[in-house]
Scaffold this active site. Sequence first.
Site, PDB file in Angstrom:
ATOM      1  N   GLY A  54      69.765   9.057  -2.938  1.00 18.05           N
ATOM      2  CA  GLY A  54      70.905   8.996  -3.029  1.00 18.05           C
ATOM      3  C   GLY A  54      71.333   9.300  -1.690  1.00 18.05           C
ATOM      4  O   GLY A  54      70.723   9.846  -0.810  1.00 18.05           O
ATOM      5  N   CYS A  81      62.663  11.141  -2.263  1.00 17.73           N
ATOM      6  CA  CYS A  81      63.865  11.084  -0.985  1.00 17.73           C
ATOM      7  C   CYS A  81      64.908  12.390  -1.588  1.00 17.73           C
ATOM      8  O   CYS A  81      64.551  13.426  -1.722  1.00 17.73           O
ATOM      9  CB  CYS A  81      64.598   9.832  -0.624  1.00 17.73           C
ATOM     10  SG  CYS A  81      65.450  10.023   0.877  1.00 17.73           S
ATOM     11  N   TYR A  82      66.194  11.794  -1.801  1.00 21.87           N
ATOM     12  CA  TYR A  82      67.181  12.986  -2.454  1.00 21.87           C
ATOM     13  C   TYR A  82      66.544  13.700  -3.694  1.00 21.87           C
ATOM     14  O   TYR A  82      66.589  14.657  -3.752  1.00 21.87           O
ATOM     15  CB  TYR A  82      68.344  12.151  -2.677  1.00 21.87           C
ATOM     16  CG  TYR A  82      69.434  12.905  -3.172  1.00 21.87           C
ATOM     17  CD1 TYR A  82      70.003  13.755  -2.138  1.00 21.87           C
ATOM     18  CD2 TYR A  82      69.754  13.310  -4.566  1.00 21.87           C
ATOM     19  CE1 TYR A  82      70.991  14.656  -2.453  1.00 21.87           C
ATOM     20  CE2 TYR A  82      70.885  14.175  -4.859  1.00 21.87           C
ATOM     21  CZ  TYR A  82      71.460  14.901  -3.847  1.00 21.87           C
ATOM     22  OH  TYR A  82      72.375  15.524  -4.335  1.00 21.87           O
ATOM     23  N   HIS A 172      60.107   6.084   0.291  1.00 20.82           N
ATOM     24  CA  HIS A 172      60.528   5.229  -0.694  1.00 20.82           C
ATOM     25  C   HIS A 172      59.262   4.407  -1.164  1.00 20.82           C
ATOM     26  O   HIS A 172      59.025   3.316  -0.794  1.00 20.82           O
ATOM     27  CB  HIS A 172      61.534   4.408  -0.481  1.00 20.82           C
ATOM     28  CG  HIS A 172      62.828   5.192  -0.368  1.00 20.82           C
ATOM     29  ND1 HIS A 172      63.908   5.399  -1.625  1.00 20.82           N
ATOM     30  CD2 HIS A 172      63.468   5.713   0.607  1.00 20.82           C
ATOM     31  CE1 HIS A 172      64.829   6.095  -1.060  1.00 20.82           C
ATOM     32  NE2 HIS A 172      64.622   6.302   0.034  1.00 20.82           N
ATOM     33  N   GLU A 174      58.997   2.652  -3.825  1.00 24.66           N
ATOM     34  CA  GLU A 174      59.367   1.495  -4.728  1.00 24.66           C
ATOM     35  C   GLU A 174      59.726   0.367  -3.992  1.00 24.66           C
ATOM     36  O   GLU A 174      59.575  -0.992  -4.616  1.00 24.66           O
ATOM     37  CB  GLU A 174      60.681   1.884  -5.453  1.00 24.66           C
ATOM     38  CG  GLU A 174      61.922   2.036  -4.643  1.00 24.66           C
ATOM     39  CD  GLU A 174      62.204   3.531  -4.319  1.00 24.66           C
ATOM     40  OE1 GLU A 174      63.415   3.986  -4.000  1.00 24.66           O
ATOM     41  OE2 GLU A 174      61.157   3.990  -3.896  1.00 24.66           O
ATOM     42  N   SER A 226      73.608 -21.451 -23.549  1.00 22.87           N
ATOM     43  CA  SER A 226      73.988 -22.280 -22.382  1.00 22.87           C
ATOM     44  C   SER A 226      72.727 -23.168 -22.212  1.00 22.87           C
ATOM     45  O   SER A 226      73.159 -23.983 -21.338  1.00 22.87           O
ATOM     46  CB  SER A 226      74.160 -21.310 -21.289  1.00 22.87           C
ATOM     47  OG  SER A 226      72.855 -20.577 -20.754  1.00 22.87           O
ATOM     48  N   GLY A 227      71.669 -23.063 -22.627  1.00 22.17           N
ATOM     49  CA  GLY A 227      70.465 -23.893 -22.155  1.00 22.17           C
ATOM     50  C   GLY A 227      69.498 -23.226 -21.074  1.00 22.17           C
ATOM     51  O   GLY A 227      68.639 -23.758 -20.723  1.00 22.17           O
ATOM     52  N   GLY A 228      69.948 -22.270 -20.678  1.00 23.20           N
ATOM     53  CA  GLY A 228      69.387 -21.201 -19.649  1.00 23.20           C
ATOM     54  C   GLY A 228      68.355 -20.511 -20.139  1.00 23.20           C
ATOM     55  O   GLY A 228      68.266 -20.458 -21.544  1.00 23.20           O
ATOM     56  N   VAL A 229      67.407 -19.963 -19.204  1.00 23.98           N
ATOM     57  CA  VAL A 229      66.080 -19.015 -19.751  1.00 23.98           C
ATOM     58  C   VAL A 229      66.476 -17.772 -20.724  1.00 23.98           C
ATOM     59  O   VAL A 229      66.149 -17.658 -21.858  1.00 23.98           O
ATOM     60  CB  VAL A 229      65.093 -18.871 -18.881  1.00 23.98           C
ATOM     61  CG1 VAL A 229      65.708 -17.907 -17.879  1.00 23.98           C
ATOM     62  CG2 VAL A 229      63.866 -18.279 -19.677  1.00 23.98           C
ATOM     63  N   ASP A 230      67.784 -17.487 -20.353  1.00 22.17           N
ATOM     64  CA  ASP A 230      67.928 -16.224 -20.903  1.00 22.17           C
ATOM     65  C   ASP A 230      68.668 -16.227 -22.366  1.00 22.17           C
ATOM     66  O   ASP A 230      68.058 -15.531 -23.468  1.00 22.17           O
ATOM     67  CB  ASP A 230      69.303 -15.446 -20.174  1.00 22.17           C
ATOM     68  CG  ASP A 230      69.038 -15.181 -18.599  1.00 22.17           C
ATOM     69  OD1 ASP A 230      67.524 -15.308 -18.460  1.00 22.17           O
ATOM     70  OD2 ASP A 230      69.697 -15.366 -17.970  1.00 22.17           O
ATOM     71  N   SER A 231      69.493 -17.281 -22.558  1.00 22.05           N
ATOM     72  CA  SER A 231      69.844 -17.472 -23.752  1.00 22.05           C
ATOM     73  C   SER A 231      69.091 -18.234 -24.596  1.00 22.05           C
ATOM     74  O   SER A 231      68.779 -18.097 -25.816  1.00 22.05           O
ATOM     75  CB  SER A 231      71.077 -18.508 -23.982  1.00 22.05           C
ATOM     76  OG  SER A 231      70.986 -19.869 -23.276  1.00 22.05           O
ATOM     77  N   ALA A 232      68.041 -18.942 -24.166  1.00 24.29           N
ATOM     78  CA  ALA A 232      66.862 -19.655 -24.990  1.00 24.29           C
ATOM     79  C   ALA A 232      66.008 -18.515 -25.313  1.00 24.29           C
ATOM     80  O   ALA A 232      65.639 -18.577 -26.757  1.00 24.29           O
ATOM     81  CB  ALA A 232      66.338 -20.440 -24.101  1.00 24.29           C
ATOM     82  N   LYS A 372      64.866 -10.661 -14.596  1.00 23.80           N
ATOM     83  CA  LYS A 372      64.711 -12.148 -14.740  1.00 23.80           C
ATOM     84  C   LYS A 372      63.247 -12.392 -14.983  1.00 23.80           C
ATOM     85  O   LYS A 372      63.021 -13.292 -16.026  1.00 23.80           O
ATOM     86  CB  LYS A 372      65.395 -12.930 -13.830  1.00 23.80           C
ATOM     87  CG  LYS A 372      65.057 -14.198 -13.824  1.00 23.80           C
ATOM     88  CD  LYS A 372      66.071 -15.059 -14.967  1.00 23.80           C
ATOM     89  CE  LYS A 372      67.488 -15.103 -14.666  1.00 23.80           C
ATOM     90  NZ  LYS A 372      68.205 -15.837 -15.413  1.00 23.80           N
TER      91      LYS A 372
END
Length: 517
Positions: A54, A81-82, A172, A174, A226-232, A372
């Site tokens: 932070g 870190c913080y 860090h 990550e 929508s046809g995208g991977v998320d909505s599919a 994603k």
Amino acid sequence: MDNTIAVIDFGSQYTQLIARRVREAHVYCEIFPYSAEPAEVLAHAPKGFILSGGPASVYAADAPQLPDYILEQQLPVLGICYGMHLLTHRLGGRVAAAARREYGQADVHVVRLENDLFRGIELPNGLMRVWMSHGDHTDRLPPGFEVLARSSNSPIAAMGDVQRGLYGLQFHPEVVHTPLGHELLRNFAVEVCQCAPDWTPVFFIEQTIESIREQVGEDQIVCGLSGGVDSAVTATLVHRAVGDQLTCIFVNTGLLRLGEPEQVIHTFRDTMGMRLVPVDATEEFLEALQGVVDPERKRRIIGERFIRTFEREARILGDVPFLAQGTLYPDVIESRGPERQAAAKIKTHHNVGGLPDDMSFRLVEPLRYLFKDEVRAVGEALGLPDSIVWRQPFPGPGLAVRILGEVTWERLETLRAADAIFLDELGAAGLLRDGTQQAFAVLLPVRSVGVMGDERTYQNAIALRAVTTEDFMTADWARLDLDLLARASNRIVNEMRGVNRVVYDITSKPPATIEWE
């Protein structure tokens, strides 16, 4: 959920990367603001806590402090870190301004490998390359702690109270600039916290289907497809959970890519056999966007129009109380969803901050805490075709946020054609999956002088954007072959009317976002 790590966010720009690295070790985790109610965090029965970095100094009067409930649980804690400074400050050590600020890569000497955090990590000469980003440091250990690693500028680069499972890292782990950092985070989750590494796509699918059934019951549900991977992936999960209770609604907003409406209808209704209601709402969306140039207003308008369209279609279907949509974790993070009010809002995503307050639906968002690449892994596990799983990402507001300035039908047609040419060239070069993770054209709100056929022109400018990324939270611009860019530029200028200049965006995220609006 069992085997959960709670990541407590103190405002670090890297907090989301912590969550990603833990999940890459097949351990589930969630991010909570430091101000979250203890009951909200503890409801997940975490097996350990990770405290993020932070921007504050722990000794400042208004600095965020370590919530009492975290140490009260007597569970393992890793401070980064913080987060390390918080442990130091609370447990009786001392944090002070470093004599020299440290930003960038450094080598730390690990002096104690006999502990679960560093177990099994091979370090030639005991050295580990890490990423530092700090102005303060721990200059006196809390009682019970020992030094685990040190560097030339940080005498206490890592510390631990091994018996209590309390660790602090000045660096860090990550970020990719700490090459072995993912092993440290894996060790904390699996070895220190004793989490079973069982969070896999198959495990997620099983739990999510059960959760959807419990939430929806016998009611009807619509899904914005929508046809995208998320909505599919969302539609497929809901369909497996409740079957014919689901109706997918595909809204042609007029803001889609070339040939996309026909492709979506064919794929999901004809090929996958889902109950699909196509709605052509082009005129409604364009009318609502008339004269609007501010991107935040565009997103809110589009978000509301989507909901109103879904509500209207749901009334035709009967009593439908639920709406499923493909909201992802980056959408929630960047939109500063209700659970992240302490975080800075980057932009409003139409399916999070753009939703109207008086919406009649209850939301079903099975992907709300996935990144994603995790969604794609779930899509592959569900057996979805590669053409869907690896389809180029497309924002919910569509081309409206790739047209800088007012959205008109003429400008949409110009951008649609330019975008199709760019994607065609990338596809021919085999770069739509491995070479780029997202690529598109942007219509700029400027005209420039050019010359065609010995005559002066004053026409539109197109920007091309292509990025490489693992998680879409950070991204780098793609180093495309110059001949490819030349072919795309030449085709756009010669095959389209009204464009005489093409530029290529070489800005990473951050400082830019992937989309221009």
